[in-house]
Write a protein that holds these residues in place. Structure first.
Motif, short mmCIF file in Angstrom:
data_model
loop_
_atom_site.label_atom_id
_atom_site.label_comp_id
_atom_site.label_asym_id
_atom_site.label_seq_id
_atom_site.Cartn_x
_atom_site.Cartn_y
_atom_site.Cartn_z
N VAL A 54 -23.56 -27.40 -22.41
CA VAL A 54 -23.77 -26.17 -22.30
C VAL A 54 -23.26 -26.35 -20.93
O VAL A 54 -23.89 -27.17 -19.94
CB VAL A 54 -25.99 -26.45 -21.93
CG1 VAL A 54 -25.59 -24.73 -20.85
CG2 VAL A 54 -25.92 -25.71 -23.36
N GLU A 55 -21.89 -25.32 -20.61
CA GLU A 55 -21.51 -24.95 -19.51
C GLU A 55 -21.81 -24.87 -18.54
O GLU A 55 -22.95 -24.57 -18.38
CB GLU A 55 -19.82 -25.09 -20.32
CG GLU A 55 -19.52 -24.70 -21.18
CD GLU A 55 -18.04 -26.63 -20.73
OE1 GLU A 55 -18.82 -27.17 -20.02
OE2 GLU A 55 -18.25 -27.37 -21.41
N ALA A 56 -21.07 -25.17 -16.92
CA ALA A 56 -21.38 -24.80 -15.73
C ALA A 56 -21.79 -23.47 -15.52
O ALA A 56 -20.67 -22.54 -16.68
CB ALA A 56 -20.54 -25.48 -15.11
N SER A 57 -22.63 -22.37 -15.07
CA SER A 57 -23.24 -21.28 -15.25
C SER A 57 -23.82 -20.68 -16.31
O SER A 57 -23.34 -19.26 -16.61
CB SER A 57 -22.05 -20.35 -14.92
OG SER A 57 -20.95 -20.69 -15.51
N ALA A 58 -23.70 -21.58 -17.67
CA ALA A 58 -24.48 -20.52 -18.66
C ALA A 58 -25.54 -20.51 -18.88
O ALA A 58 -26.35 -21.83 -17.93
CB ALA A 58 -24.18 -21.57 -19.93
N VAL A 59 -26.48 -19.53 -19.25
CA VAL A 59 -27.56 -20.06 -19.71
C VAL A 59 -28.21 -19.65 -20.47
O VAL A 59 -27.66 -18.47 -21.35
CB VAL A 59 -27.90 -18.02 -18.51
CG1 VAL A 59 -29.35 -18.04 -18.44
CG2 VAL A 59 -27.31 -18.29 -16.70
N VAL A 60 -29.14 -20.17 -20.95
CA VAL A 60 -30.38 -20.46 -21.97
C VAL A 60 -31.44 -20.15 -21.95
O VAL A 60 -32.42 -20.85 -21.50
CB VAL A 60 -29.85 -21.12 -22.74
CG1 VAL A 60 -30.59 -21.78 -24.18
CG2 VAL A 60 -28.55 -21.82 -23.10
N GLU A 61 -31.89 -18.79 -22.22
CA GLU A 61 -33.34 -18.18 -22.37
C GLU A 61 -34.05 -17.90 -23.85
O GLU A 61 -33.89 -17.46 -24.32
CB GLU A 61 -33.24 -16.95 -21.17
CG GLU A 61 -32.96 -16.75 -19.35
CD GLU A 61 -33.13 -16.57 -19.05
OE1 GLU A 61 -32.95 -15.62 -19.71
OE2 GLU A 61 -32.70 -16.21 -17.76
N ARG A 62 -35.05 -18.50 -23.37
CA ARG A 62 -35.91 -18.61 -24.36
C ARG A 62 -35.22 -18.55 -26.43
O ARG A 62 -36.06 -17.91 -27.09
CB ARG A 62 -37.06 -17.28 -24.69
CG ARG A 62 -37.50 -16.87 -23.24
CD ARG A 62 -37.76 -15.72 -23.37
NE ARG A 62 -37.20 -14.61 -23.66
CZ ARG A 62 -36.26 -14.14 -22.40
NH1 ARG A 62 -36.65 -14.97 -20.77
NH2 ARG A 62 -35.53 -13.61 -22.01
N SER A 63 -34.51 -19.98 -26.77
CA SER A 63 -33.22 -19.37 -27.85
C SER A 63 -33.27 -20.91 -28.50
O SER A 63 -34.29 -22.12 -27.27
CB SER A 63 -32.14 -19.53 -26.91
OG SER A 63 -31.76 -18.06 -26.80
N ARG A 64 -33.42 -21.47 -29.75
CA ARG A 64 -33.09 -22.85 -30.01
C ARG A 64 -31.36 -23.26 -30.08
O ARG A 64 -30.93 -22.59 -31.54
CB ARG A 64 -33.77 -22.87 -30.94
CG ARG A 64 -34.08 -23.93 -31.58
CD ARG A 64 -34.79 -24.28 -32.60
NE ARG A 64 -35.81 -25.44 -33.75
CZ ARG A 64 -35.25 -25.78 -34.31
NH1 ARG A 64 -34.23 -24.35 -35.26
NH2 ARG A 64 -35.69 -26.98 -35.13
N ILE A 65 -30.87 -24.10 -29.96
CA ILE A 65 -29.77 -24.46 -29.67
C ILE A 65 -29.02 -25.77 -31.15
O ILE A 65 -30.07 -26.69 -29.90
CB ILE A 65 -29.07 -24.28 -28.79
CG1 ILE A 65 -28.83 -22.97 -27.80
CG2 ILE A 65 -27.00 -24.31 -29.55
CD1 ILE A 65 -27.98 -22.88 -26.88
N VAL A 66 -29.42 -25.80 -32.23
CA VAL A 66 -29.05 -27.01 -33.24
C VAL A 66 -27.45 -27.12 -32.67
O VAL A 66 -26.90 -26.51 -33.18
CB VAL A 66 -29.20 -26.94 -34.42
CG1 VAL A 66 -29.33 -28.20 -35.33
CG2 VAL A 66 -30.83 -26.59 -33.91
#
Length: 355
Positions: free
Chosen positions: A258-270
């Motif tokens: 997850v690169e700088a300034s990226a936002v991950v909310e209420r998600s699933r990343i495989v």
């Protein structure tokens, strides 16, 4: 030794992406495929590079610049039309001078680099040294015929009846002897000056042409299937890293960047997967072998085994897979969704998909 990198092709097999983008700049794991070749050349100790460009010259120059960031000295050579690989050598004659050189096709991807073959060429100095690999469809490539000792005795460009299954990989090494061969060529039936004809001229002239059959991974990233396969391979080598923001309601499983300034909310990343700088992943599932580029937004959607280029958005789409999505694309719901979608979308597209 110098290098000649070919980045002037039109990329017809990657249309509609290449209607608006240089095929050599389509990203693999969020880095243009051209950069992997430039890095391989730099790793082999070559610093002077001539890049042959065409209609996408401005885009290539904007991405590569003067090469300083890669430790290179870059000179741009304009090819007015894609008239063949040997034509690229012909127009680069003044730049190349009497130096030995590597010719590298800018949309090729080779695992393991070219250090060993460059070292071997420098020690032995045949007139030419070509790299070969076994393929299942040799009619689509330049094909080499070897004798019992493994020496190159013949070459054909996309032959209807191939004499072997050994295709030329897009890396060639030449002494200045190639310039005499190129000067003698006539256009082929395709209207191009073929590098295979130039190497065949060297063989007919009694000059030594050496080859190496590579067992490692090679792809010509000229179509969507191969581009996705190379993306998969590169992502498998990722080390997990989180420089952006991931909330407590999200899951990162496996090798995820997850690169700088990226936002991950209420998600699933495989993983393996990469989320580019400034991207937003909201209420979504990102599956393995997916590259989401900078400033994209994925919301309420599922996507895997795909490449999404910068500033695109996917919203409310139940499933996307095996897709290559261009710059500034908008994908939104429409009635009657199928179970999965497979998309190849050009830049600035707008697509409605049922949900």
């Amino acid at each position: 030794m110098k290098a000649l990198v070919l980045a002037g092709g039109s990329g017809t097999r990657l249309r509609p992406i290449t209607h608006t983008s240089a095929k050599q700049l389509v990203p693999v794991a969020n880095k243009p495929v051209l950069f992997y070749g430039l890095e391989a050349i730099a790793a082999a100790g070559i610093r002077e590079i001539g890049i042959v460009v065409g209609d996408t010259q401005a885009e290539i120059e904007a991405a590569v610049g003067d090469g300083f960031a890669l430790g290179l000295q870059v000179t741009y050579i304009r090819q007015q039309a894609p008239l063949g690989l040997a034509h690229a050598v012909l127009i680069a004659r003044d730049y190349l001078g009497d130096d030995d050189f590597v010719m590298y096709l800018g949309d090729n991807f080779i695992v393991g680099g070219i250090n060993d073959i460059v070292d071997r060429f420098a020690q032995e100095r045949p007139a030419a040294h070509i790299m070969l690999t076994q393929v299942g469809d040799p009619q689509q490539f330049g094909v080499a015929e070897l004798d019992a000792r493994g020496r190159v005795v013949g070459l054909e460009e996309k032959p209807p009846n191939p004499k072997s299954d050994l295709a030329l990989v897009g890396v060639y090494l030449f002494t200045p002897a190639i310039h005499e061969a190129v000067a003698e060529l006539k256009p082929s039936w395709r209207g191009e000056l073929e590098i295979t004809d130039a190497i065949q001229w060297l063989i007919a002239d009694g000059q030594w042409v050496e080859s190496t059959v590579i067992s490692g991974y090679w792809k010509d990233t000229g179509n969507v299937t191969d581009m996705l396969e190379v993306n998969r391979l590169v992502l498998e080598s990722l080390d997990a890293r989180t420089d952006g923001t991931v909330d407590g309601a999200s899951q990162l499983i496996g090798r995820v960047v997850v690169e700088a300034s990226a936002v991950v909310e209420r998600s699933r990343i495989v993983g393996p997967a990469i989320i580019g700088a400034g991207a937003r992943i909201l209420d979504s599932y990102i599956g393995p072998f997916t590259s989401i580029a900078a400033d994209c937004t994925i919301s309420g959607s599922e996507i895997e085994y795909s490449i999404v280029l910068p500033r695109s958005s996917i919203s409310g789409v139940s499933r996307i897979e095996a897709s290559l999505i261009g710059h500034d694309v908008e994908v939104t719901p429409a009635p009657n969704t199928p179970r999965a979608h497979r998309l190849v979308l050009g830049d600035h597209s707008k697509v409605q998909i049922s949900s």
